[in-house]
Enzyme design. Structure first.
Site, PDB file in Angstrom:
ATOM      1  CG  ASP A 477      25.189 -51.945  45.388  1.00 34.96           C
ATOM      2  OD1 ASP A 477      24.132 -51.304  45.517  1.00 34.96           O
ATOM      3  OD2 ASP A 477      26.173 -51.781  46.138  1.00 34.96           O
ATOM      4  CG  ASP A 547      25.191 -48.248  51.998  1.00 33.24           C
ATOM      5  OD1 ASP A 547      25.088 -49.471  51.882  1.00 33.24           O
ATOM      6  OD2 ASP A 547      25.532 -47.498  51.060  1.00 33.24           O
TER       7      ASP A 547
HETATM    8  C1  GLA Z   1      26.743 -49.539  48.041  1.00 33.71           C
HETATM    9  C2  GLA Z   1      26.331 -50.662  48.960  1.00 33.71           C
HETATM   10  C3  GLA Z   1      27.462 -50.958  49.947  1.00 33.71           C
HETATM   11  C4  GLA Z   1      28.707 -51.311  49.184  1.00 33.71           C
HETATM   12  C5  GLA Z   1      29.058 -50.195  48.223  1.00 33.71           C
HETATM   13  C6  GLA Z   1      30.195 -50.583  47.313  1.00 33.71           C
HETATM   14  O1  GLA Z   1      26.845 -48.338  48.706  1.00 33.71           O
HETATM   15  O2  GLA Z   1      25.173 -50.333  49.633  1.00 33.71           O
HETATM   16  O3  GLA Z   1      27.087 -51.993  50.810  1.00 33.71           O
HETATM   17  O4  GLA Z   1      28.490 -52.517  48.491  1.00 33.71           O
HETATM   18  O5  GLA Z   1      27.964 -49.863  47.385  1.00 33.71           O
HETATM   19  O6  GLA Z   1      30.506 -49.590  46.417  1.00 33.71           O
END
Ligand code: GLA
Length: 738
Positions: A477, A547
């Site tokens: 990420d 997300d």
């Molecule tokens: C980001 C990712 C999510 C999740 C969060 C965790 O927003 O896109 O899928 O992994 O971080 O903090």
């Protein structure tokens, strides 16, 4: 596939079954563009521009009468000699003068596709591609530029990149080096790009090209959700299935510029490359610099034709080959089920249910190392919080493996929190500008990946978790844009290099990790799709697209990304309803149907599902496992729809014997009850049986007439059709034989 030179060596014609790309050397020194488009047999000078004497203009020592450099189709233009349009290349000489003139020196054919040094790029075997190398020089500045054109067999694809070498004795500053500059003939074009924001990525922007410059860009340090490093130029009448499309995509994960200029005579120049505003590279004598590779894609079969080319290229010649054609595991991700509040008990409970449903990969997302249950703490240290997870990651991995599933772990390697031990130990490791407060993003700062010791630290962290085979999958990420873009380690005269050095540092870490642990599947993520680009795809094989897991929004997000990425590279999860991001309610079936043609996963608290829902998930997973071996390799099409109330996709097996169609009805509306949905790319000669109704239709019938859907009084309803080739359908008898 061939690269042909004219007898007098003035013209080069790069061609295969789909495309031709033609350049000419005028007066032995000016490299000009002549044609790019559908394949022609030979170029004999057709369509050469006519010049005329005009006012407020410049004159040139050139054999073409009345030529103006402001209207000359330079293959790789520079500024300063009368071409006032967007330049592709610029260096500042030691004297401080900004002036470059690149003149043609030589060209030669190189076998296959040479590997680029430190940057991700498409790859090909010797018989799959052929490369043209052109050398141009500015002798006064002591600069040599190599232009590379790799033509892929049969497809409308040319991979381009530039290498610059300092062959003089002065130190120069490279200010601009675009990866593609393309001249297109004067006619009306539309510009198409992909824009968005966090949780609403992948939107399509289409507008007529107008006089002046139109640009899409990122100066956020990563490719960004705001603009994809991609654009297409096409005729206004181009549709999903018909019309010409010229498209451009940069294999890069940092700042980029994608632009097009419509000049005074209606000519169009299109460019894509590193963003010159955040780039300045010191090049000492004998040093070389490689610009990122960019893809030039030509389709005369509309946007679907463009997508087919990109999908083929990225699945077979960009993403790690070891994952390209293997079944991707069905995963359950812990994020929307637990957020940062993870515990061994919850995990065990979820994993047990997941196993029963047929889930193959359990992913422990954020929270496992946090001191509390927020995203405010501990980033950078990567030590498991054993109060939440006694026995640490090892224990969790054993637990998951013990249930016969693979184990995945979330990391955000580039980020660091102020309250971490790492911050106290190495305050100099952050991107920062002395004298100014650092800017936080999601309570984080960013590590300076241009520093060797930072990269080594990150590799050691990942080594710790990956070396014993504990982890089978990593979610990589990155949750904020770059600010305070300065490295304390970089000398004063190299400050303009930091944005690019950061990206190179990231690639080095990814290169090391993927080399050491080739079996570990990495899913790229950046607050969803904020760094979904071909540069990352070279390492990560799949990317979390957004997300936003709402099925309605996902139809738009996935349609947008499907323009350029194969569905297997696009992560799509079934989550809970009402949706956590939008509050929208959709049925379980709708959520599954929207996800299943992509890389299917689940992201919800299984303990909150009803018995019926659990049974439904088990059926979905079983069905997906049966189909994924053809579907993840399938040709994917966005189907034409009767109006904007619908989104329709189909996956067609490579032998065209099987086809899965999804039609998403946004809202129930009786006005739209008689629309038809023509399918694409079936074999017109085949007959197909629709597996639910048992009805048989011809491929030609399905494509020319299209299917219809019943009236269902429900918003966000999905209709699915599964067609399988059948022999022996009933033919209608003609009148005479009756
Ligand atoms: C980001 C990712 C999510 C999740 C969060 C965790 O927003 O896109 O899928 O992994 O971080 O903090």
């Amino acid at each position: 596939m061939s690269i042909l030179f004219s007898e007098d060596q003035k013209i080069v014609h790069i061609t295969n079954a789909s495309i031709s790309y033609v350049m000419e050397v005028v007066d032995g020194k000016y490299l000009v563009h002549r044609y790019f488009g559908k394949a022609i047999r030979q170029y004999r000078g057709c369509g050469e521009p006519h010049y005329f004497k005009r006012g407020y203009n410049t004159e040139h020592r050139c054999s073409i009468p009345n030529v103006s450099f402001d209207d000359f189709p330079f293959e790789y233009p520079t500024r300063g000699h009368g071409d006032f349009r967007i330049p592709a290349f610029a260096v500042t000489q030691e004297s401080g003068i900004d002036f470059t003139e690149l003149l043609f020196k030589s060209w030669r054919v190189v076998e296959g596709k040479p590997k680029m040094s430190v940057l991700p790029a498409t790859f090909a075997e010797k018989d799959e591609a052929e490369t043209l190398e052109i050398v141009c020089e500015d002798e006064t500045a002591g600069i040599r530029v190599y232009l590379y054109y790799s033509l892929f067999k049969d497809k409308g694809i040319i991979a381009r990149h530039q290498r610059v070498e300092n062959i003089g004795s002065q130190i120069v500053k490279l200010q601009n080096i675009q990866s593609i500059s393309l001249e297109l003939p004067a006619r009306d074009y539309e510009f198409l790009s992909i824009y968005g924001t966090h949780a609403k990525e992948g939107n399509i922007n289409r507008f007529p090209v107008h006089h002046g410059i139109q640009r899409m860009e990122s100066v956020r340090g990563s490719s960004s959700p705001q603009h994809q490093p991609f654009f297409a130029l096409m005729q206004p009448q181009t549709t999903e299935n018909a019309g010409e499309v010229y498209s451009f995509h940069l294999i890069y994960s940092g700042n980029f510029l994608a632009q097009t200029e419509l000049d005074q005579f209606g000519n169009v120049r299109a460019q894509i490359g590193l963003h010159p505003d955040t780039f300045c590279w010191k090049l000492a004598p004998q040093e070389v610099f490689d610009a990122p590779e960019a893809i030039l894609n030509y389709s005369c079969q509309g946007l679907n034709g463009m997508s087919r080319n990109f999908h083929w290229l990225y699945q077979h010649h960009l993403m790690p080959s070891r994952f390209a054609d293997v079944n991707r595991p069905v995963l359950l991700n812990s994020w929307e089920a637990m957020y940062c509040d993870v515990s061994l008990e919850k995990l065990e409970e979820q994993a047990e249910l997941a196993k029963r449903l047929g889930v193959e990969l359990y992913v422990l997302d954020d929270g496992w190392f946090r001191a509390d249950n927020t995203t405010h703490t501990s980033m950078g240290d990567w030590k498991c919080n054993e109060q939440k997870l006694p026995g640490g990651v090892k224990k969790v991995a054993e637990l998951i493996h013990g249930k016969g599933m693979q184990f995945g772990l979330w990391f955000e390697p580039e980020a660091i929190c102020k309250n971490s031990e790492l911050y106290k130990k190495h305050p100099e490791w952050m991107l920062q500008v002395p004298g100014y407060a650092m800017t936080e993003g999601r309570h984080e700062y960013l590590l300076d990946l241009s520093r060797q010791e930072v990269r080594e630290y990150l590799i050691s962290v990942l080594d710790f978790y990956l070396k014993d085979g504990m982890v089978d999958y990593v979610k990589w990420d990155m949750n904020r844009p770059l600010t305070d873009v300065n490295s304390l380690a970089l000398e004063q005269d190299r400050k303009g290099e930091i944005s690019h050095r950061y990206v190179l540092g990231l690639y080095e870490v990814l290169e090391q990790i993927t080399k050491r642990y080739p079996r570990v599947l990495i899913e790229g993520c950046s607050s969803g799709g904020a760094r979904f680009d071909p540069g990352m795809l070279y390492y990560v094989a799949q990317n979390w697209a957004s997300d936003n897991t709402d099925a309605f929004d996902r139809t738009q997000i996935q349609s947008g990304f499907s323009l350029i990425y194969p569905p297997v590279a696009i992560g799509s999860h079934v989550s809970i309803t009402p949706n956590h991001q939008t509050g929208r309610k959709t049925s379980f079936n709708t959520r599954y149907q929207v996800a299943r043609q992509f890389n299917l996963g689940y992201e919800l608290d299984l303990t909150k599902c009803t018995e019926e829902e659990m049974a439904e998930i088990a059926v979905q997973i079983a069905e997906h496992k049966k189909e994924r071996s053809w579907m993840q390799k399938a040709f994917f099409y966005r189907n034409e729809v009767p109006n904007e109330n619908y989104v329709a996709w189909s996956s067609i097996s490579r032998d065209r014997e099987e086809c899965l169609v999804m039609i998403f009805q946004k809202f129930f509306n009786p006005l739209y009850s008689h629309g038809k949905f023509p399918l694409t790319a079936l074999n017109p000669e085949y007959d197909y049986r629709e597996t639910t109704s048992g009805k048989i239709y011809g491929g030609d019938e399905l494509m020319e007439i299209g299917i219809s859907v019943p009236t269902v009084k429900e918003d966000f309803h999905v209709f699915t059709f599964h067609f399988v080739r059948t022999e022996g359908s009933t033919q209608m008898k003609n009148c005479e034989s009756r």
